[in-house]
Motif scaffolding. Structure first.
Motif, PDB file in Angstrom:
ATOM      1  N   LEU A 108      20.372 -30.369 -79.076  1.00 45.96           N
ATOM      2  CA  LEU A 108      21.764 -30.159 -79.492  1.00 45.96           C
ATOM      3  C   LEU A 108      21.871 -29.979 -81.003  1.00 45.96           C
ATOM      4  O   LEU A 108      22.636 -29.141 -81.488  1.00 45.96           O
ATOM      5  CB  LEU A 108      22.628 -31.334 -79.033  1.00 45.96           C
ATOM      6  CG  LEU A 108      22.957 -31.379 -77.541  1.00 45.96           C
ATOM      7  CD1 LEU A 108      23.619 -32.705 -77.181  1.00 45.96           C
ATOM      8  CD2 LEU A 108      23.850 -30.218 -77.128  1.00 45.96           C
ATOM      9  N   ARG A 109      21.102 -30.751 -81.742  1.00 45.42           N
ATOM     10  CA  ARG A 109      21.144 -30.620 -83.200  1.00 45.42           C
ATOM     11  C   ARG A 109      20.520 -29.304 -83.654  1.00 45.42           C
ATOM     12  O   ARG A 109      21.017 -28.640 -84.565  1.00 45.42           O
ATOM     13  CB  ARG A 109      20.419 -31.801 -83.837  1.00 45.42           C
ATOM     14  CG  ARG A 109      21.173 -33.113 -83.723  1.00 45.42           C
ATOM     15  CD  ARG A 109      20.298 -34.300 -84.075  1.00 45.42           C
ATOM     16  NE  ARG A 109      21.007 -35.563 -83.914  1.00 45.42           N
ATOM     17  CZ  ARG A 109      20.426 -36.714 -83.622  1.00 45.42           C
ATOM     18  NH1 ARG A 109      19.109 -36.773 -83.443  1.00 45.42           N
ATOM     19  NH2 ARG A 109      21.149 -37.817 -83.502  1.00 45.42           N
ATOM     20  N   ALA A 110      19.418 -28.933 -83.006  1.00 40.70           N
ATOM     21  CA  ALA A 110      18.728 -27.706 -83.393  1.00 40.70           C
ATOM     22  C   ALA A 110      19.556 -26.460 -83.080  1.00 40.70           C
ATOM     23  O   ALA A 110      19.587 -25.513 -83.881  1.00 40.70           O
ATOM     24  CB  ALA A 110      17.374 -27.624 -82.689  1.00 40.70           C
ATOM     25  N   GLU A 111      20.221 -26.468 -81.938  1.00 40.58           N
ATOM     26  CA  GLU A 111      20.970 -25.288 -81.499  1.00 40.58           C
ATOM     27  C   GLU A 111      22.413 -25.303 -81.989  1.00 40.58           C
ATOM     28  O   GLU A 111      23.054 -24.265 -82.084  1.00 40.58           O
ATOM     29  CB  GLU A 111      20.956 -25.195 -79.971  1.00 40.58           C
ATOM     30  CG  GLU A 111      19.577 -25.104 -79.370  1.00 40.58           C
ATOM     31  CD  GLU A 111      18.823 -23.863 -79.816  1.00 40.58           C
ATOM     32  OE1 GLU A 111      19.465 -22.797 -79.987  1.00 40.58           O
ATOM     33  OE2 GLU A 111      17.594 -23.955 -80.005  1.00 40.58           O
ATOM     34  N   GLY A 112      22.931 -26.501 -82.260  1.00 36.06           N
ATOM     35  CA  GLY A 112      24.347 -26.639 -82.583  1.00 36.06           C
ATOM     36  C   GLY A 112      25.149 -26.792 -81.315  1.00 36.06           C
ATOM     37  O   GLY A 112      25.145 -25.906 -80.446  1.00 36.06           O
ATOM     38  N   ALA A 113      25.805 -27.922 -81.164  1.00 32.91           N
ATOM     39  CA  ALA A 113      26.538 -28.196 -79.922  1.00 32.91           C
ATOM     40  C   ALA A 113      27.777 -27.324 -79.811  1.00 32.91           C
ATOM     41  O   ALA A 113      28.411 -26.997 -80.818  1.00 32.91           O
ATOM     42  CB  ALA A 113      26.929 -29.666 -79.869  1.00 32.91           C
ATOM     43  N   PRO A 114      28.151 -26.950 -78.579  1.00 35.63           N
ATOM     44  CA  PRO A 114      29.430 -26.268 -78.374  1.00 35.63           C
ATOM     45  C   PRO A 114      30.600 -27.196 -78.733  1.00 35.63           C
ATOM     46  O   PRO A 114      30.410 -28.387 -78.990  1.00 35.63           O
ATOM     47  CB  PRO A 114      29.429 -25.940 -76.876  1.00 35.63           C
ATOM     48  CG  PRO A 114      28.018 -26.087 -76.435  1.00 35.63           C
ATOM     49  CD  PRO A 114      27.404 -27.114 -77.329  1.00 35.63           C
ATOM     50  N   ASP A 115      31.796 -26.643 -78.717  1.00 37.49           N
ATOM     51  CA  ASP A 115      32.968 -27.436 -79.062  1.00 37.49           C
ATOM     52  C   ASP A 115      33.166 -28.614 -78.115  1.00 37.49           C
ATOM     53  O   ASP A 115      33.593 -29.690 -78.538  1.00 37.49           O
ATOM     54  CB  ASP A 115      34.231 -26.557 -79.043  1.00 37.49           C
ATOM     55  CG  ASP A 115      34.256 -25.559 -80.193  1.00 37.49           C
ATOM     56  OD1 ASP A 115      33.543 -25.797 -81.198  1.00 37.49           O
ATOM     57  OD2 ASP A 115      34.963 -24.549 -80.080  1.00 37.49           O
ATOM     58  N   THR A 116      32.868 -28.407 -76.824  1.00 38.05           N
ATOM     59  CA  THR A 116      33.077 -29.461 -75.829  1.00 38.05           C
ATOM     60  C   THR A 116      31.770 -29.738 -75.099  1.00 38.05           C
ATOM     61  O   THR A 116      31.169 -28.837 -74.513  1.00 38.05           O
ATOM     62  CB  THR A 116      34.159 -29.060 -74.813  1.00 38.05           C
ATOM     63  OG1 THR A 116      35.363 -28.740 -75.504  1.00 38.05           O
ATOM     64  CG2 THR A 116      34.436 -30.204 -73.846  1.00 38.05           C
ATOM     65  N   VAL A 117      31.354 -30.996 -75.135  1.00 41.88           N
ATOM     66  CA  VAL A 117      30.113 -31.424 -74.493  1.00 41.88           C
ATOM     67  C   VAL A 117      30.418 -32.607 -73.585  1.00 41.88           C
ATOM     68  O   VAL A 117      31.104 -33.549 -73.994  1.00 41.88           O
ATOM     69  CB  VAL A 117      29.055 -31.820 -75.539  1.00 41.88           C
ATOM     70  CG1 VAL A 117      27.814 -32.408 -74.853  1.00 41.88           C
ATOM     71  CG2 VAL A 117      28.671 -30.629 -76.400  1.00 41.88           C
ATOM     72  N   ILE A 118      29.904 -32.548 -72.354  1.00 38.70           N
ATOM     73  CA  ILE A 118      30.093 -33.613 -71.372  1.00 38.70           C
ATOM     74  C   ILE A 118      28.718 -34.136 -70.959  1.00 38.70           C
ATOM     75  O   ILE A 118      27.863 -33.356 -70.526  1.00 38.70           O
ATOM     76  CB  ILE A 118      30.812 -33.091 -70.119  1.00 38.70           C
ATOM     77  CG1 ILE A 118      32.165 -32.474 -70.469  1.00 38.70           C
ATOM     78  CG2 ILE A 118      30.982 -34.202 -69.073  1.00 38.70           C
ATOM     79  CD1 ILE A 118      32.658 -31.484 -69.433  1.00 38.70           C
ATOM     80  N   PHE A 119      28.517 -35.435 -71.089  1.00 38.73           N
ATOM     81  CA  PHE A 119      27.314 -36.054 -70.550  1.00 38.73           C
ATOM     82  C   PHE A 119      27.643 -36.558 -69.154  1.00 38.73           C
ATOM     83  O   PHE A 119      28.297 -37.585 -68.994  1.00 38.73           O
ATOM     84  CB  PHE A 119      26.840 -37.194 -71.448  1.00 38.73           C
ATOM     85  CG  PHE A 119      25.986 -36.736 -72.593  1.00 38.73           C
ATOM     86  CD1 PHE A 119      24.604 -36.870 -72.549  1.00 38.73           C
ATOM     87  CD2 PHE A 119      26.553 -36.130 -73.697  1.00 38.73           C
ATOM     88  CE1 PHE A 119      23.807 -36.428 -73.587  1.00 38.73           C
ATOM     89  CE2 PHE A 119      25.772 -35.684 -74.755  1.00 38.73           C
ATOM     90  CZ  PHE A 119      24.394 -35.832 -74.698  1.00 38.73           C
ATOM     91  N   HIS A 120      27.204 -35.787 -68.167  1.00 35.73           N
ATOM     92  CA  HIS A 120      27.486 -36.147 -66.783  1.00 35.73           C
ATOM     93  C   HIS A 120      26.647 -37.354 -66.383  1.00 35.73           C
ATOM     94  O   HIS A 120      25.515 -37.543 -66.843  1.00 35.73           O
ATOM     95  CB  HIS A 120      27.232 -34.939 -65.873  1.00 35.73           C
ATOM     96  CG  HIS A 120      26.216 -35.132 -64.807  1.00 35.73           C
ATOM     97  ND1 HIS A 120      26.476 -35.834 -63.653  1.00 35.73           N
ATOM     98  CD2 HIS A 120      24.936 -34.723 -64.715  1.00 35.73           C
ATOM     99  CE1 HIS A 120      25.392 -35.838 -62.892  1.00 35.73           C
ATOM    100  NE2 HIS A 120      24.439 -35.176 -63.514  1.00 35.73           N
TER     101      HIS A 120
END
Length: 277
Positions: free
Chosen positions: A162-174
């Motif tokens: 996530l840090r390397a790619e850059g997280a999207p605006d909304t992230v859900i940890f299912h």
């Protein structure tokens, strides 16, 4: 899902609720009548909508079809991390096509699973999972849809990607199953954490500590049906109608009324997925 235990009895209704992550196909649904029956059972106890999740390409196509069959169903599409080695050019093209569908409300479940490599024949290796995860992150960004993450024994790896790619605006940890340290990382990043029946398991001490750290506006609830049936029905087949059991167990953990959790999590799910009640 095979189980020798009978399905749990219907719980006392608790409304409104939205099941943020289920697998209708794995629950035995194959056609529109099956989907309607599952949603009718869920609605009878207060669950007004569900998001059905894809593990592979066929399941992704089916999930979108199920969302067309019943207005209470929404879909998420991706290749599960353990199947990341199937993400060839044709699969990418099909997932991109499906992601544009208006009933698809998330890209997932994708992420990292470091439990199954070496234990499951044909399981994608970590490097393959990482590449597929990065591609799904990009797809979520390009479509503007939430990213739904599967994380098993892979806290550091997931955060690294996530840090390397850059997280999207909304992230859900299912089905968030990590401890307090990971919960703090996610909360501080503004991500949503979705809790399942595991929060009711007697051996889930770290998860219960983590649950106390989740702000009301970053919390979702899910069944992950047909898996992870909440205590005291662990091992029985799970279904969306069982969600009130999980929410009441969570209410005991965090010391808040179940009705308040139901209201907050349903509003969070509606906002996150764009679900219209």
């Amino acid at each position: 899902m095979s189980s020798r235990r009978p399905p749990p009895p219907p719980p006392e209704p608790l409304a409104p609720l939205i099941d943020a992550h289920t697998h209708l196909d794995a629950c035995g649904a194959s056609d529109a009548a099956d989907v309607t029956a599952i949603l009718d059972r869920a609605e009878a106890v207060g669950v007004t909508a569900v998001v059905t999740i894809a593990d592979d390409l066929h399941a992704a196509q089916w999930a979108v079809q199920a969302a067309e069959w019943d207005p209470r169903v929404y879909a998420a599409i991706a290749l599960h991390p353990t199947r990341a080695n199937a993400l060839d050019d044709a699969a990418r093209a099909e997932l991109e096509r499906l992601a544009a569908h208006p009933r698809v409300v998330a890209v997932g479940e994708t992420g990292m699973d470091l439990y199954w490599p070496g234990k499951l024949d044909g399981c994608a290796e970590p490097a393959e999972q990482r590449e597929a995860f990065a591609w799904h992150i990009d797809l979520a960004k390009r479509t503007g849809k939430p990213l739904m993450i599967h994380n098993r024994d892979a806290d550091a790896a997931v955060l690294d990607v996530l840090r390397a790619e850059g997280a999207p605006d909304t992230v859900i940890f299912h089905c968030f199953s990590s401890g307090p340290e990971m919960a703090r990382e996610c909360v501080n990043a503004g991500w949503l954490l979705s809790l399942s029946g595991t929060v009711s398991f007697r051996n889930a001490r770290d998860l219960r500590e983590a649950a106390l750290l989740i702000p009301p506006d970053q919390l979702l609830v899910e069944t992950d049906a047909p898996f992870l049936t909440p205590h005291p029905y662990r091992g029985a087949p799970n279904e969306s109608y069982c969600l009130p059991y999980t929410v009441r167990a969570l209410a005991e953990v965090v010391g808040r009324p179940a009705e308040a959790l139901a209201d907050e999590t349903s509003r969070n799910a509606a906002r996150t997925y764009g679900i219209r009640s």
